[in-house]
Design a protein around this motif. Sequence first.
Motif, PDB file in Angstrom:
ATOM      1  N   UNK A 179       0.849  -1.183   0.000  1.00 40.55           N
ATOM      2  CA  UNK A 179       0.000   0.000   0.000  1.00 40.55           C
ATOM      3  C   UNK A 179       0.892   1.242   0.000  1.00 40.55           C
ATOM      4  N   UNK A 180       0.343   2.414  -0.328  1.00 43.89           N
ATOM      5  CA  UNK A 180       1.171   3.637  -0.295  1.00 43.89           C
ATOM      6  C   UNK A 180       1.824   3.879   1.059  1.00 43.89           C
ATOM      7  N   UNK A 181       1.103   3.600   2.147  1.00 42.58           N
ATOM      8  CA  UNK A 181       1.698   3.810   3.474  1.00 42.58           C
ATOM      9  C   UNK A 181       2.855   2.839   3.713  1.00 42.58           C
ATOM     10  N   UNK A 296      -6.527  -2.258  -4.798  1.00 42.03           N
ATOM     11  CA  UNK A 296      -6.247  -3.131  -3.667  1.00 42.03           C
ATOM     12  C   UNK A 296      -4.916  -3.812  -3.859  1.00 42.03           C
ATOM     13  N   UNK A 297      -4.316  -4.212  -2.754  1.00 42.00           N
ATOM     14  CA  UNK A 297      -3.102  -5.009  -2.825  1.00 42.00           C
ATOM     15  C   UNK A 297      -3.467  -6.358  -3.439  1.00 42.00           C
ATOM     16  N   UNK A 481     -10.533  -5.282   0.064  1.00 45.57           N
ATOM     17  CA  UNK A 481      -9.643  -5.752   1.122  1.00 45.57           C
ATOM     18  C   UNK A 481     -10.224  -7.044   1.677  1.00 45.57           C
ATOM     19  N   UNK A 482      -9.443  -8.107   1.579  1.00 47.49           N
ATOM     20  CA  UNK A 482      -9.855  -9.425   2.068  1.00 47.49           C
ATOM     21  C   UNK A 482     -11.222  -9.836   1.519  1.00 47.49           C
ATOM     22  N   UNK A 501      -7.513   2.722   2.919  1.00 44.13           N
ATOM     23  CA  UNK A 501      -8.607   1.822   2.574  1.00 44.13           C
ATOM     24  C   UNK A 501      -8.079   0.483   2.071  1.00 44.13           C
ATOM     25  N   UNK A 502      -6.977   0.501   1.334  1.00 47.61           N
ATOM     26  CA  UNK A 502      -6.371  -0.742   0.854  1.00 47.61           C
ATOM     27  C   UNK A 502      -5.884  -1.605   2.008  1.00 47.61           C
ATOM     28  N   UNK A 503      -5.675  -0.992   3.166  1.00 43.60           N
ATOM     29  CA  UNK A 503      -5.292  -1.730   4.370  1.00 43.60           C
ATOM     30  C   UNK A 503      -6.506  -2.090   5.221  1.00 43.60           C
TER      31      UNK A 503
END
Length: 518
Positions: A179-181, A296-297, A481-482, A501-503
Motif C-alpha cells: 500500500x502507499x503507506x 487493492x493489494x 480488502x480481504x 482503505x487498501x489496508x
Amino acid sequence: MTARVDAPDAGLKLRGITKRFGPVVANSDIDLDIAPGEIHCLLGENGAGKSTLMNVLYGLLQPDEGEISIDGEPVRIANPRDAMARGIGMVHQHFMLVDPFTVAENLMLGREEGPLGVLSTARARQRVRELSDRYRLAVDPDAVVGELPVGVQQRVEIIKALANDADYLIFDEPTAVLTPQEIDELIAVMKDLRGEGKAIVFITHKLREVREVADRTTVIRRGAVVGEAEPGASEAELAEMMVGRAISLTVDREPAQPTGVRLAVDNLTITAPSGVVVVDDVSLDVQGGEILGIAGVQGNGQSELAEALIGLVPITAGTLTLDDRDITRFDPKQAIRAGIGYVPEDRKHDGFVGSFSVAENLILNQFDERPYARGPALDGRAIAANAAQRIEEFDIRTGSAATPVQTLSGGNQQKVVLARELSRPLSLLIASQPTRGVDVGAIEFLHKRIVAERDRGTAVVIISTELDEVLALSDRIAVMYRGRIVGIVPGGTPRDVLGLMMAGVPYEEATATRSDDA
C-alpha cells in the motif's frame, strides 16, 4: 566489513557484464558502480534486464562475460551463499519465505547456528528482535509468516538480508505488493540503512519512487546502460530515457458521461476450492460511459471478481446482471457473446496462444463465427483482412500478421489482446492489470484506447495494483480488502486515503485520519 567511502576502489563494481539466454542478450557489456552510503536506483522497463543483472550479482545466474569486484578485489560469486558471505543481501520481488514457519524459523534456514551446526531458535529470535528494534521494522519473531500482512512479510525478507551483516542490499521491485503507506515505511527503512553506510540497489520501474529516494539513477534499456539520470530529473525526463522518446505521462480524458447502469453485481460470493471465501458479499454497479477502477493489494479478491464476470470461476452466491439480463451462470463463450470483453491479468497464460500468429490470435474469440468461418472451414482472406486492419489501428509492431505472438514485445502482445477484445461492440470491458509488464510508450497508447471505449458508452472495469493507473483512469474507485468492498469513492480521492482503505480502513475513518494528520 563496510567499505571505506574515501578509498578509490571502495564499493562494489561490475564491469562488462554480459548475460545471454540462447540468442537473446539480456545484459550487454554493463558497467555499474555501487557505493556505500548511497541509494542507487536501477531504472528500466519490465524486461529491460535489471533483475537479470542483479541475479548475476547475487549468484543466481553466472555471467557469460565480465567481472565483479569488491573494494578492488575481483570476486567470483557462484551462488547466493557466496553472495551472502561477501556481504550481499537480496530482498526478492517474490518473497522467499516458508509460510508455515515462524519469522525466527525462516531466519534460521540456511543459517545453522550453535555448536556443531545445531539450530538455535533462541538465538534466531534474539537476532530478529535486535534487527527489528534497530531498523524500526516491528516484526514479532514468533509470528507465523503465512499469517502476516504482505507489508510485514517484506520486513521479514529485509531482516533475513540484514541478518548476514550485509553491506550491499538489493531491493528487487519491492513496492509491487505494498500500500502507499507501506511504501513510505519501506523508503524510510532504506534511508535509515543508507545512513548507516549500507549500499542500496533499488530496482524499479516507478518514476515517482526514483525521484523520492535516488542518490544516483542508472537507466537500462534493452539490456544495456543508456545513461545516468541527472539528480532532480523530472518524471518525463526519466521516462524518455527509459523509452527513448518523449511521451505523455498523463491520461487525457474528458469527464465521464454516464448513460445508466449496465453491469450490476449483487451480493456476490466466491469460494475457492480450498473452502476459503475469496469474494465476500460484494455489491457494485458500473454505468455505461464510465470507468470503475478496482484498487487493492494483490490477493484481496480482485482477480476472482474479474474471472467471475467473464464466467471463469463458479459463483457461490449472488447475481450478475448485464443490460438487465441475468448472466450469473454464463460460461466464457456465453459471456463473450453477451458483449463482454476481457483482458486477463496474465496475458501469456490466458490472453493469447504464443505459437499462434498475430492474425490467429486476433480472432480467438470469434474464430467459429462469420466472417472468419464458413461452416467447419476458416476464411483465410477475412482473417488476413482483419489482421491488417487491427495491426494498423492498434500500432502493433510486428514483422507480419504471420509472426508468432510469443516473439513480440510485452507491449505489442498486450495490444494484440486489447485489439481482439475491442474488435466488436461491447457492453462491458474488463481489463485486469492492463499494462503489467508493458513499456511506458505502450501504456500511453493502451490507456487512450480504454478511455475511448468508455466514451463509446461501454461500461469499463479496470483492476490494477498500480494505484497511479487506477487514479489516472477511474471515474469511480472501489477498494477491495480481504474479499470485501471497503468503499466506493470518487476518482479523485487522495492517494493516502486510498492507501488506508487498501489496508482495510473504512472511507470515513481514512478521511478522518487524513484530517488529523493535516
